[in-house]
Enzyme design. Structure first.
Site, PDB file in Angstrom:
ATOM      1  N   CYS A   1       0.611  -1.437   0.038  1.00  0.00           N
ATOM      2  CA  CYS A   1       0.383   0.167  -0.460  1.00  0.00           C
ATOM      3  C   CYS A   1       1.078   1.962  -0.260  1.00  0.00           C
ATOM      4  CB  CYS A   1      -0.663  -0.123   0.894  1.00  0.00           C
ATOM      5  SG  CYS A   1      -2.319   1.277   1.585  1.00  0.00           S
TER       6      CYS A   1
ATOM      7  N   GLU B   1      -1.844  -8.848   3.465  1.00  0.00           N
ATOM      8  CA  GLU B   1      -1.000  -9.275   5.371  1.00  0.00           C
ATOM      9  C   GLU B   1      -3.130  -9.316   5.453  1.00  0.00           C
ATOM     10  OE1 GLU B   1      -1.130  -6.588   4.072  1.00  0.00           O
ATOM     11  OE2 GLU B   1      -1.771  -5.026   5.392  1.00  0.00           O
TER      12      GLU B   1
ATOM     13  N   HIS C   1      -2.879  -4.982   0.674  1.00  0.00           N
ATOM     14  CA  HIS C   1      -3.333  -5.893   1.574  1.00  0.00           C
ATOM     15  C   HIS C   1      -3.276  -7.149   1.548  1.00  0.00           C
ATOM     16  CE1 HIS C   1      -2.532  -1.540   4.074  1.00  0.00           C
ATOM     17  NE2 HIS C   1      -4.059  -1.386   2.888  1.00  0.00           N
TER      18      HIS C   1
END
Ligand code: MN
Length: 240
Positions: free
Chosen positions: A111, A217, A215
């Site tokens: 990001c 994660e 993202h």
């Protein structure tokens, strides 16, 4: 064999009493751990003279998400939505990115980290996508819904990222109001949103210098995300 040490950059926030703290969402730490890495948090207020000591002990660096990058560092339009600019964080991360490039040490940008990598090598950003990219999709999914799959990305066929995640089309989350505008000549695009926005890049002539606008994660229940973190941690292991 000890796990590769992955430095993760951090931001600032305040606790409920207004006291300054160092901030990183745990999802980054967990994703690195699950991929076999040993995460270490990097505060932006390290003195420049101390970067060397820390840097030498890291096998890879993850540039995490966060606030917007200062217009001091690229040719972009001023916009009222530019927020959470952190000059110390910008300075540390830009210097780190250039150093990693010189030395071929692996890094992954996420990001803000993707935007940071572009700016570090001379690229520019849309400072508010909707006002600057005609026909732009909604890239800032409302309400911080981090696990919502907001839009597809098309991966470069046969490219580095497609090879890692083993597909040429991905659904991703989208939590950004800025985006890559002019790509640095040192970078190659690896993925695009349907509105043409570049959503993943790699540093040319580098063992592992990747960055994504989404993202992963928050999407580690999907194997594509796990493949990406594993590829990064494995590259750090090989380097270290
Ligand atoms: Mn997006």
């Amino acid at each position: 064999m000890s796990p590769p040490v992955i430095g993760i950059t951090t931001g600032y926030s305040k606790n409920p009493d207004g006291l300054p703290g160092i901030y990183l969402l745990r999802a980054y730490v967990r994703a690195v751990q699950e991929a076999g890495g040993l995460p270490v948090l990097l505060p932006s207020d390290l003195a420049e003279s101390d970067w060397e000591t820390v840097y030498a002990r890291l096998d890879g660096i993850l540039f995490s998400g966060g606030g917007d990058i200062s217009l001091e560092h690229f040719d972009g339009s001023p916009h009222p939505r530019i927020s959470e600019v952190d000059p110390r964080r910008d300075a540390l991360e830009l210097a780190l990115a250039r150093r990693l490039a010189e030395e071929g040490k692996p890094f992954l940008g996420i990001c803000r980290g993707c935007q940071l990598v572009n700016v570090a090598f001379g690229g520019t950003l849309f400072t508010h996508i909707y006002d600057q990219l005609p026909g732009a999709l909604d890239h800032a999914y409302p309400g911080n819904m981090r696990t919502v799959l907001a839009h597809p990305v098309r991966l470069e066929p046969g490219g580095r990222l497609a090879h890692i995640v083993q597909t040429e089309q991905l659904m991703v989350n989208s939590l950004h109001h800025q985006g890559l505008k002019n790509l640095s000549p040192d970078l190659r695009p690896l993925a695009w949103a349907p509105d043409g926005l570049v959503e993943a890049i790699e540093l040319s002539h580098h063992p592992f210098g990747l960055a994504v606008q989404w993202h992963p994660e928050w999407l580690t229940d999907r194997q594509e995300s796990r493949h990406l973190f594993k590829a990064f941690v494995d590259a750090a292991k090989s380097h270290g």
